[in-house]
Design a protein around this motif. Structure first.
Motif, short mmCIF file in Angstrom:
data_model
loop_
_atom_site.label_atom_id
_atom_site.label_comp_id
_atom_site.label_asym_id
_atom_site.label_seq_id
_atom_site.Cartn_x
_atom_site.Cartn_y
_atom_site.Cartn_z
N ARG A 1 0.83 -1.20 0.00
CA ARG A 1 0.00 0.00 0.00
C ARG A 1 0.86 1.25 0.00
N LYS A 2 0.21 2.35 -0.34
CA LYS A 2 0.90 3.63 -0.26
C LYS A 2 0.89 4.10 1.19
N GLN B 1 -2.93 -3.35 -2.68
CA GLN B 1 -3.84 -2.20 -2.54
C GLN B 1 -3.28 -0.95 -3.21
N LEU B 2 -2.32 -1.17 -4.11
CA LEU B 2 -1.76 -0.05 -4.88
C LEU B 2 -2.62 0.18 -6.11
N ASP B 3 -2.22 1.12 -6.95
CA ASP B 3 -2.96 1.31 -8.20
C ASP B 3 -2.15 0.84 -9.40
N PRO C 1 -4.13 -4.74 -9.37
CA PRO C 1 -4.78 -3.96 -8.31
C PRO C 1 -6.30 -4.01 -8.47
N THR C 2 -7.00 -4.06 -7.37
CA THR C 2 -8.46 -4.10 -7.47
C THR C 2 -9.01 -2.72 -7.80
N ASN C 3 -8.24 -1.69 -7.48
CA ASN C 3 -8.75 -0.33 -7.69
C ASN C 3 -7.97 0.42 -8.76
N GLY C 4 -7.26 -0.28 -9.60
CA GLY C 4 -6.43 0.41 -10.59
C GLY C 4 -6.98 0.29 -11.99
N GLU C 5 -6.23 0.90 -12.86
CA GLU C 5 -6.58 0.85 -14.28
C GLU C 5 -5.68 -0.20 -14.89
N HIS C 6 -6.23 -1.19 -15.59
CA HIS C 6 -5.32 -2.15 -16.21
C HIS C 6 -5.79 -2.54 -17.59
#
Ligand SMILES: [Cu+2]
Length: 500
Positions: free
Chosen positions: A70-71, A111-113, A139-144
Motif C-alpha cells: 500500500r501507499k 492495494q496499490l494502483d 490492483p483491485t482499484n487500478g486501471e489495467h
C-alpha cells in the motif's frame, strides 16, 4: 499507470539510443539524479531497524503471513513527507525471519494502483511462487489495460509459498513486475528475508541487538519530499540520460538518510544488502582500525572468514560481516563512507561504552565446500551488452531483448553447468533458483576478493569475463537470468530459461 507491451518499450528506447558503442566507466554505471529538497545534515537520524513480520498463524509445517502492499506517507527526510509504495506501507518492508526447512506462506495483497509481482531473491522457490514478471497481482482499484499480456494473473492478491529448503542466508524480497521493477523498487517495494539454521545458531557470532541489517539504497527527493525518478511520461523506461541507471544523491540505510547508530565497543554482525537500483559501493571506514571480516555471502556462511579493508558491493549483493569496535574508545565516532563516490557518507557509528563481549569469529564457519570443477559439464555463454534486437534498442542478453515467450536455455536438473558471463559495461548478473560459485574472473582461477562463497549475484566489471559453476537441484519451470541494474533489467536485459 498503463501496462504496456514490450513493443511500447521498443518504440521509446529507439528514440534514446544513438549508438552501440559505449565507453566503459570504471566505477559506476549510471547517471546522478540530484534532489531538489533541502537535505538534512548527515548523522542526525537514528538508524531504524525494520520490524520482524509476525505470522497470522502457524501449523506443524508452515507459518502463514499476510502483507499489504500500500501507499503510505512517511517521514524520510526530517520535516518532509514522502509517499512510498511499501510492503505494509514500510520502506524497507518488514523483515521475514524464518527457519531453514520450514515453509513460509505469504499472501500478498495489492492495494496499490499498479500491478505488482513479488520475487524472493536468493530463494530456491517453485516456479509458481518465483515471481515470473508476468504473473502479476492486479490492483483491485487500478486501471489495467494489460490483459493482453500472457501470464498467470491474479486479482487483488496472490499467495506465495517459500519452502526455505536451503541453508541459512540473507535473502531479500522485492518487486519484479515486467518493465516496471525499477520505479516500483525505488518507491519502496523491497525487504529482507532472513533464513536461519542450527549450524549458524551454534556459532558464537554476535546476536540479538548486535546483529543488525544494513539495507543501503540511494534515492532522490523533489522539493516537497516526494521521490524523484526520471521515468518516461507514458510507458516503461527512463529518460535517455538515465539509460545506464539511476544513481541518486541521498543514501538511505534501512530507510533513513545517512543515519547514526550507537554501538558498544564490541563485535557486531552486519547483514549488508545493496538494494540500490544501479549504484555500487566500496564501503570503508573514514578512520581507525575497523575492517570488515566477511563471514557470509549471498548464499550464507563462508567456510572461513575473509578480511576486507573495504567492501565492494553491487546492486542485490549481500555481505555478512563482523566489525569489531573494541579498539575504539567511548565517545569515538567512525563513519562508513563510499570510496567509489569521493568518500561520500553512508552512516556513522558512535561508540557509546565499553561492554562485555562473549562473541567470537570461529576459524571454521561452516561445512560449505568449494565445488570441484567437474569434467564433462555443459557450458553456456551469456553476453550482456547494449545493442539492438529487431526494432529494440537497449540492453540485451546474447543479442536478445527479453521475450517471455522464448526460453534461451533448457537446463536439466542436477546437471553441473559452467556459465560464462561477458559484459560491455558494469552489470551485476543475477540467476534465479540456484546459487553458484565463481570459478574464474578475467581468466584468473583464484577466487577474487569479493567472490567467495555461494553467490546468486555477481558484480561483473566492464569488458570482463566471469565463469561460474551452477547446478539446479529442484523445481522444474520457467526462471530468469538478468542484470540487476534495475534500469537495465526494465529495458529488456533479462532472459528466460527452463529447468527440465
Ligand atoms: Cu546491466
Amino acid at each position: 499507470m498503463k501496462l504496456s507491451r514490450r513493443g511500447f518499450l521498443v518504440a521509446t528506447a529507439a528514440l534514446t539510443l544513438t549508438s552501440c558503442g559505449q565507453e566503459a566507466k570504471p566505477a559506476q554505471a549510471g547517471e546522478l539524479l540530484r534532489s531538489k529538497a533541502k537535505l538534512p545534515a548527515p548523522f542526525q537520524v537514528p538508524l531504524p531497524i525494520p520490524p520482524v513480520k509476525k505470522p497470522l498463524r502457524s501449523d506443524a509445517k508452515a507459518d502463514y503471513f499476510r502483507v499489504v502492499q500500500r501507499k503510505a506517507s512517511i517521514e524520510i527526510l526530517p520535516g518532509l513527507k514522502t509517499e512510498v509504495m511499501g510492503y505494509d506501507g514500510l520502506l524497507p518492508g518488514p523483515t521475514f525471519d524464518v527457519r531453514s526447512g520450514r515453509t513460509t506462506v505469504v499472501e500478498q495483497v495489492n492495494q496499490l494502483d499498479v500491478s505488482t509481482v513479488v520475487h524472493l531473491h536468493g530463494g530456491h522457490t517453485p516456479a509458481p511462487s518465483d515471481g515470473w514478471p508476468l504473473d502479476m497481482i492486479m490492483p483491485t482499484n487500478g486501471e489495467h489495460s494489460g490483459q493482453h499480456m500472457a501470464g498467470d494473473m491474479s486479482m487483488g492478491s496472490r499467495t506465495y509459498t517459500y519452502p526455505n529448503t536451503q541453508r541459512a542466508a540473507t535473502l531479500w524480497y522485492h518487486d519484479h513486475t515486467m518493465d516496471y521493477t525499477a520505479p516500483q523498487v525505488y518507491r519502496g517495494l523491497f525487504g529482507l528475508h532472513i533464513i536461519r539454521d542450527d549450524e549458524e545458531d551454534n556459532l558464537p557470532l554476535p546476536k540479538g541487538d548486535r546483529e543488525i541489517p544494513l539495507v543501503i539504497a540511494d534515492r532522490a527527493f523533489d522539493a516537497d519530499g516526494s521521490f524523484l525518478y526520471p521515468a518516461l511520461p507514458d510507458g516503461p523506461g527512463v529518460q535517455p540520460a538515465y539509460m545506464e541507471g539511476v544513481v541518486a544523491d541521498v543514501t538511505l540505510v534501512n530507510g533513513a538518510p545517512w543515519p547514526v547508530h550507537e554501538v558498544d565497543a564490541v563485535r557486531y554482525r552486519f547483514r549488508v544488502l545493496n538494494a540500490s537500483n544501479a549504484r555500487r559501493y566500496e564501503l570503508g571506514f573514514d578512520k581507525g582500525p575497523a575492517k570488515f571480516v566477511q563471514i557470509g555471502s549471498d548464499g550464507g556462511l563462508l567456510d572461513k572468514p575473509v578480511e576486507h579493508k573495504t567492501l565492494v558491493i553491487a546492486p542485490a549483493e549481500r555481505f555478512d560481516v563482523i566489525v569489531d569496535f573494541s579498539q575504539y574508545q567511548p565517545g569515538d565516532e567512525v563513519t562508513v563512507v563510499n570510496r567509489l563516490d569521493s568518500n561520500a557518507n553512508v552512516l556513522r557509528f558512535k561508540i557509546a561504552r565499553k561492554a562485555v563481549d562473549d562473541s567470537s569469529i570461529p576459524a571454521k564457519l561452516s561445512l560449505y565446500a568449494v565445488m570441484p570443477r567437474p569434467s564433462g559439464v555443459v557450458r553456456r555463454e551469456w553476453r550482456f551488452r547494449r545493442g539492438s534486437d529487431g526494432d529494440h534498442r537497449g540492453w540485451t542478453i546474447n543479442g536478445k531483448a527479453f521475450d517471455p515467450a522464448v526460453m534461451q536455455a533448457q537446463v536439466k536438473l542436477d546437471q553441473y553447468e559452467i556459465w560464462t558471463f561477458v559484459t560491455d559495461v558494469h552489470h551485476p548478473v543475477h540467476v534465479h533458483l540456484a546459487p553458484f560459485q565463481v570459478l574464474s574472473r578475467g581468466g584468473k582461477a583464484k577466487v577474487a576478493e569479493f567472490d567467495h562463497g555461494w553467490k546468486d549475484t555477481v558484480d561483473i566489471r566492464p569488458a570482463e569475463v566471469v565463469e561460474v559453476l551452477v547446478r539446479f537441484t529442484a523445481h522444474k519451470g520457467k526462471y530468469l537470468i538478468h542484470c540487476h541494474n534495475l534500469e537495465h533489467e526494465d529495458m529488456a536485459m533479462m532472459a528466460a530459461f527452463e529447468t527440465i
